[in-house]
Scaffold this motif. Sequence first.
Motif, PDB file in Angstrom:
ATOM      1  N   GLN A 101      12.562  28.775 -23.795  1.00  0.00           N
ATOM      2  CA  GLN A 101      13.851  29.085 -23.385  1.00  0.00           C
ATOM      3  C   GLN A 101      14.598  29.157 -24.672  1.00  0.00           C
ATOM      4  N   ALA A 102      14.421  28.671 -25.814  1.00  0.00           N
ATOM      5  CA  ALA A 102      14.931  28.945 -27.178  1.00  0.00           C
ATOM      6  C   ALA A 102      15.062  30.331 -27.489  1.00  0.00           C
ATOM      7  N   GLU A 103      13.778  31.070 -27.265  1.00  0.00           N
ATOM      8  CA  GLU A 103      13.607  32.373 -27.687  1.00  0.00           C
ATOM      9  C   GLU A 103      14.269  33.442 -26.657  1.00  0.00           C
ATOM     10  N   GLU A 104      15.138  34.112 -27.260  1.00  0.00           N
ATOM     11  CA  GLU A 104      15.711  35.281 -26.406  1.00  0.00           C
ATOM     12  C   GLU A 104      14.798  35.998 -25.546  1.00  0.00           C
ATOM     13  N   SER A 105      13.755  36.381 -26.182  1.00  0.00           N
ATOM     14  CA  SER A 105      12.722  37.316 -25.593  1.00  0.00           C
ATOM     15  C   SER A 105      11.751  36.620 -24.430  1.00  0.00           C
ATOM     16  N   THR A 106      11.636  35.499 -24.335  1.00  0.00           N
ATOM     17  CA  THR A 106      11.054  34.841 -23.350  1.00  0.00           C
ATOM     18  C   THR A 106      12.026  33.660 -22.440  1.00  0.00           C
ATOM     19  N   ARG A 107      13.026  33.634 -22.662  1.00  0.00           N
ATOM     20  CA  ARG A 107      14.032  32.890 -21.989  1.00  0.00           C
ATOM     21  C   ARG A 107      14.184  33.462 -20.597  1.00  0.00           C
ATOM     22  N   LEU A 108      14.083  32.382 -19.650  1.00  0.00           N
ATOM     23  CA  LEU A 108      14.189  32.585 -18.117  1.00  0.00           C
ATOM     24  C   LEU A 108      15.536  32.561 -17.500  1.00  0.00           C
ATOM     25  N   ALA A 109      16.195  33.610 -16.700  1.00  0.00           N
ATOM     26  CA  ALA A 109      17.450  33.366 -16.145  1.00  0.00           C
ATOM     27  C   ALA A 109      17.152  32.272 -15.120  1.00  0.00           C
ATOM     28  N   THR A 110      18.366  31.991 -14.356  1.00  0.00           N
ATOM     29  CA  THR A 110      18.432  30.905 -13.592  1.00  0.00           C
ATOM     30  C   THR A 110      17.374  30.963 -12.239  1.00  0.00           C
ATOM     31  N   THR A 111      17.213  32.081 -11.776  1.00  0.00           N
ATOM     32  CA  THR A 111      16.368  32.365 -10.569  1.00  0.00           C
ATOM     33  C   THR A 111      14.846  32.093 -10.994  1.00  0.00           C
ATOM     34  N   PRO A 112      14.242  33.004 -11.970  1.00  0.00           N
ATOM     35  CA  PRO A 112      13.222  32.655 -12.427  1.00  0.00           C
ATOM     36  C   PRO A 112      12.807  31.323 -13.146  1.00  0.00           C
ATOM     37  N   LEU A 113      13.699  30.643 -13.639  1.00  0.00           N
ATOM     38  CA  LEU A 113      13.530  29.333 -14.241  1.00  0.00           C
ATOM     39  C   LEU A 113      13.424  28.395 -13.055  1.00  0.00           C
ATOM     40  N   ARG A 114      14.062  28.594 -11.825  1.00  0.00           N
ATOM     41  CA  ARG A 114      13.840  27.680 -10.786  1.00  0.00           C
ATOM     42  C   ARG A 114      12.652  27.777 -10.019  1.00  0.00           C
ATOM     43  N   GLU A 115      12.194  29.065 -10.149  1.00  0.00           N
ATOM     44  CA  GLU A 115      10.831  29.206  -9.572  1.00  0.00           C
ATOM     45  C   GLU A 115       9.794  28.831 -10.466  1.00  0.00           C
ATOM     46  N   PHE A 116       9.919  28.921 -11.674  1.00  0.00           N
ATOM     47  CA  PHE A 116       8.987  27.996 -12.762  1.00  0.00           C
ATOM     48  C   PHE A 116       8.973  26.619 -12.362  1.00  0.00           C
ATOM     49  N   ALA A 117       9.999  26.170 -12.321  1.00  0.00           N
ATOM     50  CA  ALA A 117      10.168  24.561 -12.219  1.00  0.00           C
ATOM     51  C   ALA A 117       9.453  24.117 -10.692  1.00  0.00           C
ATOM     52  N   LYS A 118       9.721  24.844  -9.840  1.00  0.00           N
ATOM     53  CA  LYS A 118       8.999  24.417  -8.692  1.00  0.00           C
ATOM     54  C   LYS A 118       7.412  24.645  -8.776  1.00  0.00           C
ATOM     55  N   GLN A 119       6.973  25.687  -9.369  1.00  0.00           N
ATOM     56  CA  GLN A 119       5.453  25.973  -9.699  1.00  0.00           C
ATOM     57  C   GLN A 119       5.094  24.626 -10.523  1.00  0.00           C
ATOM     58  N   LEU A 120       5.752  24.469 -11.554  1.00  0.00           N
ATOM     59  CA  LEU A 120       5.317  23.295 -12.450  1.00  0.00           C
ATOM     60  C   LEU A 120       5.362  22.055 -11.682  1.00  0.00           C
ATOM     61  N   ASN A 121       6.359  21.580 -10.936  1.00  0.00           N
ATOM     62  CA  ASN A 121       6.459  20.491 -10.209  1.00  0.00           C
ATOM     63  C   ASN A 121       5.200  20.344  -9.164  1.00  0.00           C
ATOM     64  N   ARG A 122       5.001  21.554  -8.500  1.00  0.00           N
ATOM     65  CA  ARG A 122       3.543  21.468  -7.812  1.00  0.00           C
ATOM     66  C   ARG A 122       2.442  21.111  -8.435  1.00  0.00           C
ATOM     67  N   THR A 123       2.264  21.784  -9.624  1.00  0.00           N
ATOM     68  CA  THR A 123       1.388  21.583 -10.482  1.00  0.00           C
ATOM     69  C   THR A 123       1.036  20.193 -11.026  1.00  0.00           C
ATOM     70  N   LEU A 124       1.889  19.561 -11.412  1.00  0.00           N
ATOM     71  CA  LEU A 124       2.081  18.192 -11.792  1.00  0.00           C
ATOM     72  C   LEU A 124       1.814  17.070 -10.773  1.00  0.00           C
ATOM     73  N   GLN A 125       1.691  17.559  -9.480  1.00  0.00           N
ATOM     74  CA  GLN A 125       1.260  16.520  -8.729  1.00  0.00           C
ATOM     75  C   GLN A 125      -0.097  16.601  -8.382  1.00  0.00           C
ATOM     76  N   ASN A 126      -0.855  17.574  -9.070  1.00  0.00           N
ATOM     77  CA  ASN A 126      -2.367  17.562  -8.946  1.00  0.00           C
ATOM     78  C   ASN A 126      -3.103  17.145 -10.313  1.00  0.00           C
TER      79      ASN A 126
END
Length: 168
Positions: A119-144
């Motif tokens: 998120q600190a690097e401009e080239s890889t920083r995610l905007a709000t919508t993709p960041l939220r999708e990333f967070a959902k996927q990460l939370n699902r993954t962390l459950q397993n």
Amino acid sequence: MTGGADVAMLDDPDFWCHLAIAHLWNFAVWREHGTLFPRPEASGEPVSSPGRKFAVYIDGRRFHECVPSRMWLRVNVLGGQELDLAFRAEGSTDFWRSHILRVKAGEHPGIVRAMARRQAEESTRLATTPLREFAKQLNRTLQNLLPAMLDDEAADALVEELWERQLR
């Protein structure tokens, strides 16, 4: 002790309020200037008074909103490494508040550092919508899996895989 601070002190809302008012007032105002003093809308209507809005940023009972406690949390969740990541990503209040401090991922410094680096690097920083999708996927993954068992390399690989899906 937690990072040189007494746990009872860190859990005391009055401590954070005192810190905000007595020692970090100017920092808190600078930090939240855009929220407290938004630009007037084109409609010409006056902007509401910042006085009431500012109370949340010094209220030690609102740990995730109070500026000093929020800044302390950012540094603390990095696990004592790469501390510059706590402030490198511009405009990252939502990133830290919603996707690190208030969720399970924030309990694992390796995952936090991997996310913050991207998120600190401009080239890889995610905007709000993709960041939220990333967070959902990460939370699902962390459950397993057991995230505490991930070393930094494994945490970075996990975050990279999920992050890259959002960059496409």
